[in-house]
Design an enzyme around this catalytic site. Sequence first.
Site, short mmCIF file in Angstrom:
data_model
loop_
_atom_site.label_atom_id
_atom_site.label_comp_id
_atom_site.label_asym_id
_atom_site.label_seq_id
_atom_site.Cartn_x
_atom_site.Cartn_y
_atom_site.Cartn_z
CG ASP A 105 -1.99 -0.99 1.24
OD1 ASP A 105 -1.99 -1.85 0.34
OD2 ASP A 105 -2.85 -0.93 2.14
CG ASP A 106 0.34 3.78 2.29
OD1 ASP A 106 -0.85 3.52 2.04
OD2 ASP A 106 0.78 3.89 3.44
CG HIS A 155 -4.62 2.88 0.01
ND1 HIS A 155 -5.45 2.27 0.92
CD2 HIS A 155 -3.50 3.20 0.72
CE1 HIS A 155 -4.85 2.23 2.11
NE2 HIS A 155 -3.67 2.80 2.01
CG HIS A 159 -3.39 7.09 3.54
ND1 HIS A 159 -3.45 6.78 4.89
CD2 HIS A 159 -3.04 5.95 2.93
CE1 HIS A 159 -3.13 5.52 5.05
NE2 HIS A 159 -2.89 4.99 3.89
CE1 TYR A 196 -3.46 5.75 8.87
CE2 TYR A 196 -5.49 6.79 8.12
CZ TYR A 196 -4.13 6.85 8.36
OH TYR A 196 -3.45 8.00 8.06
CG HIS A 258 2.57 0.21 4.30
ND1 HIS A 258 2.39 -0.61 5.38
CD2 HIS A 258 1.38 0.79 4.06
CE1 HIS A 258 1.13 -0.53 5.80
NE2 HIS A 258 0.49 0.31 5.00
ZN LIG Z 1 -2.29 3.05 3.52
#
Ligand SMILES: [Zn+2]
Length: 375
Positions: A105-106, A155, A159, A196, A258
């Site tokens: 992710d991210d 995503h 965020h 989260y 991540h």
């Molecule tokens: Zn994230």
Amino acid sequence: MNSISDIKFLFKFLFIYLLIQLSTGAELPGNWPTLDTPPPIVAEYTKLVDLSKVANAEVRTINDVNNGKCPNPDQYCNWGCTKCVRNQTDIITCPNVGDWGITIDDGPTPSTAKILDFLEANNLKVTFFVVGSRVVEYPEILQRAYKLGHQIGIHTWSHPSLTTQTNEQVISELKWTAEVIKAAIGVVPSYMRPPYGDYDDRIRDICAQLGYKIVTWDRDTEDWLSNTDKSFKLSWIEGNFTEWVKEPGKPGHISLEHDLFADTAAQVPSAINIVTKAGYKVKPVGTCLGNDNFYMNNTTTPVQPNSTASTTSLPAYTNAPTSSTPISSTTSDTPKTPTPSSQSKSTSLAIKSNNFDNFLWSIIIGAILFTATFF
Ligand SMILES: [Zn+2]
Ligand SMILES: *[C@@H]1O[C@H](CO)[C@@H](O)[C@H](O)[C@H]1NC(C)=O
Ligand SMILES: *[C@@H]1O[C@H](CO)[C@@H](O)[C@H](O)[C@H]1NC(C)=O
Ligand SMILES: *[C@@H]1O[C@H](CO)[C@@H](O)[C@H](O)[C@H]1NC(C)=O
Ligand SMILES: *[C@@H]1O[C@H](CO)[C@@H](O)[C@H](O)[C@H]1NC(C)=O
Ligand SMILES: *[C@@H]1O[C@H](CO)[C@@H](O)[C@H](O)[C@H]1NC(C)=O
């Protein structure tokens, strides 16, 4: 200096400036909202959802989320709070024993590239849940991931903890991300991951109406902690995977890592090696669910981002971009502590180094052309 040479001087500057502009990297067309900042609410996006059919769960405050203060009773099945699952819709595991959905992710970030190299060399496919505003920064990295056959999922744009956002804000976070992904790779994902793991029935209903399936995880590395918590040992990530692959008789897993920071991104290859050596099949989440089509078949007419849809001309946000602290140890996903400003700073530094070669070349070529043209 007379005025003629002044003008000549000005022209020379403009000439070089033009060359630099022309030579610095490919950018996504369009006028996109700001990095890691809640995007503007767009009426055309809001209209896509029948809000009368969205669960009436309260919009939580960021303080409540940060302090782990949860709705009690958990009327709207908040996964982040209680791990409540709606079995008909929520995707937490890969259903088949022996499958392992690797999710990262991210990104996209420059650190994603090294993960892609590893996956390409080993002919493996995984899932990347990407942050819309970071797609604006690194579209070429997303394009490479997509071309290699990895699953790209949504995503959000900036965020936030989605249960702290109004319906309109949630829609905006999702739709802007869908649009920027479409602008970069031509398709709109049909899977999303809430930052989260913070979601409830209200978020479920909005996602369902927009056509996004919600994916969380059953194995969390907590790797994001390492960015700020110096007592976090990166070796725990390998340690955790080593334990997890030994657990018998469970359905397949979906694990969370991540690629925002180089440190945690660098752990991905060894984690995957542990999984594959233990005999698991690494798959994108869509594939482990038996669906190799990760994207929408028909993407309804996109609202073209343009300058009239700028943040300033639209309603102010009640929620500042979140730099929230942990909801609880069980609902971690991603760095919570980099403040938006430090985030933007590190990212823009990364852009600079990324474009430095282009920049250097344009100076050299510009200087040669400049000399040839004016002397
Ligand atoms: Zn994230
Ligand atoms: C979902 O399924 C699990 C076990 O399969 C069960 O424990 C849980 O109560 C179910 N959740 C809901 C909301 O029905
Ligand atoms: C797994 O990770 C946790 C932190 O998330 C850590 O406390 C634990 O020691 C790790 N386990 C192993 C075997 O490394
Ligand atoms: C797209 O179409 C295929 C085959 O027609 C179908 O199996 C799939 O579920 C559709 N995907 C979505 C996201 O609607
Ligand atoms: C496809 O388009 C139809 C009509 O525009 C819409 O109702 C449907 O939700 C769309 N499907 C997906 C998966 O977006
Ligand atoms: C710009 O965006 C607004 C709102 O999304 C839309 O109403 C308008 O028609 C767009 N203008 C142009 C020139 O595309």
